[in-house]
Design a protein around this motif. Sequence first.
Motif, mmCIF file in Angstrom:
data_model
loop_
_atom_site.group_PDB
_atom_site.id
_atom_site.type_symbol
_atom_site.label_atom_id
_atom_site.label_comp_id
_atom_site.label_asym_id
_atom_site.label_seq_id
_atom_site.Cartn_x
_atom_site.Cartn_y
_atom_site.Cartn_z
ATOM 1 N N LEU A 82 0.830 -1.191 0.000
ATOM 2 C CA LEU A 82 0.000 0.000 0.000
ATOM 3 C C LEU A 82 0.870 1.248 0.000
ATOM 4 C CD1 LEU A 82 -2.795 -0.868 2.622
ATOM 5 C CD2 LEU A 82 -2.852 -1.161 0.132
ATOM 6 N N ASP A 83 0.706 2.076 -1.025
ATOM 7 C CA ASP A 83 1.255 3.430 -0.996
ATOM 8 C C ASP A 83 0.265 4.235 -0.168
ATOM 9 O OD1 ASP A 83 1.781 6.125 -1.393
ATOM 10 O OD2 ASP A 83 2.319 5.897 -3.493
ATOM 11 N N ASP A 94 0.641 -6.635 2.617
ATOM 12 C CA ASP A 94 1.857 -7.194 3.196
ATOM 13 C C ASP A 94 2.799 -6.116 3.704
ATOM 14 O OD1 ASP A 94 1.696 -10.245 2.383
ATOM 15 O OD2 ASP A 94 1.044 -9.086 0.636
ATOM 16 N N SER A 95 2.673 -4.918 3.167
ATOM 17 C CA SER A 95 3.502 -3.800 3.604
ATOM 18 C C SER A 95 2.775 -2.503 3.285
ATOM 19 C CB SER A 95 4.876 -3.823 2.921
ATOM 20 O OG SER A 95 4.750 -3.770 1.514
ATOM 21 N N LEU A 115 8.017 2.794 6.683
ATOM 22 C CA LEU A 115 7.666 1.572 5.984
ATOM 23 C C LEU A 115 7.324 0.541 7.044
ATOM 24 C CD1 LEU A 115 7.455 0.272 3.193
ATOM 25 C CD2 LEU A 115 9.872 -0.348 3.374
ATOM 26 N N ALA A 116 6.102 0.011 6.981
ATOM 27 C CA ALA A 116 5.608 -0.865 8.046
ATOM 28 C C ALA A 116 5.203 -2.219 7.489
ATOM 29 C CB ALA A 116 4.422 -0.217 8.759
ATOM 30 N N PHE A 136 10.183 -8.462 7.435
ATOM 31 C CA PHE A 136 10.185 -7.509 6.319
ATOM 32 C C PHE A 136 10.859 -6.204 6.728
ATOM 33 C CE2 PHE A 136 8.172 -3.793 4.412
ATOM 34 C CZ PHE A 136 8.346 -4.036 3.055
ATOM 35 N N VAL A 137 10.513 -5.672 7.895
ATOM 36 C CA VAL A 137 11.067 -4.393 8.333
ATOM 37 C C VAL A 137 12.552 -4.531 8.657
ATOM 38 C CG1 VAL A 137 10.927 -2.575 10.088
ATOM 39 C CG2 VAL A 137 8.842 -3.552 9.127
#
Length: 389
Positions: free
Chosen positions: A196-197, A220-221, A238-239, A244-245
């Motif tokens: 998601l932007d 997913d992010s 960025l979450a 991932f992080v």
Amino acid sequence: MYPNRSESTEGGHGPGLQERRFAARRGCERLLSGTRPRTLREHLAALAEDAEGVYDLDRRPDMYGDGVVGALEQKVAGLLGTEDAAFFPTGTMAQQVALRIHAEAARLPTVATHPLGHTEQHERHALTVLGGLRSVWPTVAPRLPTVAELEAFDEPYAAMIVELPLREAGFVLPTWAELEAVAAVVREGHGAALHLDGARIWESAVHFGRSLPEITATADSVYVSFYKTLGGISGAALAGGSAFVRTARAWRHRYGGQLFQQWPAALAALAGLDRELPRLAGYVTHAKTVAAALAEAFAVVPGARVHPAPPHTHQFQLWLPYTPEELDTAGLRLAEEAGTALFGAWRERELPGLSMTEVTVAADALDWTEKEIAEAVDAFLALLPRQSL
């Protein structure tokens, strides 16, 4: 209250125009779109005042992402309902890192984007130049891809990016059912990641009628901005999941985003979250009133249009059949002579002589009534060249 009609359009261009616009907007009594600009001294004073209640200012500054930056990351992860979040100096860097991680995990250098999305319009092809990724478009329509379009799309991709809202299309959002359905096709049907932007996700929650964690759970992010809605200095986050992080932090360092100190941006972000999040529902609600009043006031102008109607967030587009120069000059004169700032900058889009501005309804706009908007628009139209009417 308002100046008389004049044939002159002089003064809209030339040396010192930015300073002139800055001074005019700063000195206005009323602003309909955007926020009142501040000097550097005013910004520093406001930051010192706003930060007092969001973080212990007697603690040491951050070093390479600890301290106040770490506190901001924890707050954002809590607000979004994700396992972790990483601060980035820019959203462009954050999005490049996110899509790179998803592509490497899938071992597929293809990502699904939108031709009107930020990665395509405002990042100078960084996906390809820096990341070696190729973008494909499931749709070119000015909206989110439909389930039917995705099911018919025959090219595999590692991740799809969804911009909420899609700014260049008019800050448009899908319905909640549409977002859920698209997320299911991408993640379950295609086995791809959904990113998601969410630069403006904060205000999107009002349209969806869902909490921020419910929205981010579809993906997913997610990337969020700290200045576009929250009024911060700069910066993004960025979450996503902890693994991932953790990888995102490594790539942030490689991309040059591990700055020595970022406490001014972090403090401004924390202050913006506390100040603006509780106000956003009011902004979105009043934006519908402002948009309807503008549509009615400009109805005398053939081709004038508010889009979308009603707005999906507190921002929307206004289209008028004049050149940017004519509209900017009229707006500047209205600000200087009447102390009223209606709009920001205009830009020509699609057709010569057809210009668009983005209207942002924030705190300064909340006390405007429909009658006051109509009166101000009349004064604005009176400053435009007769031959353009």
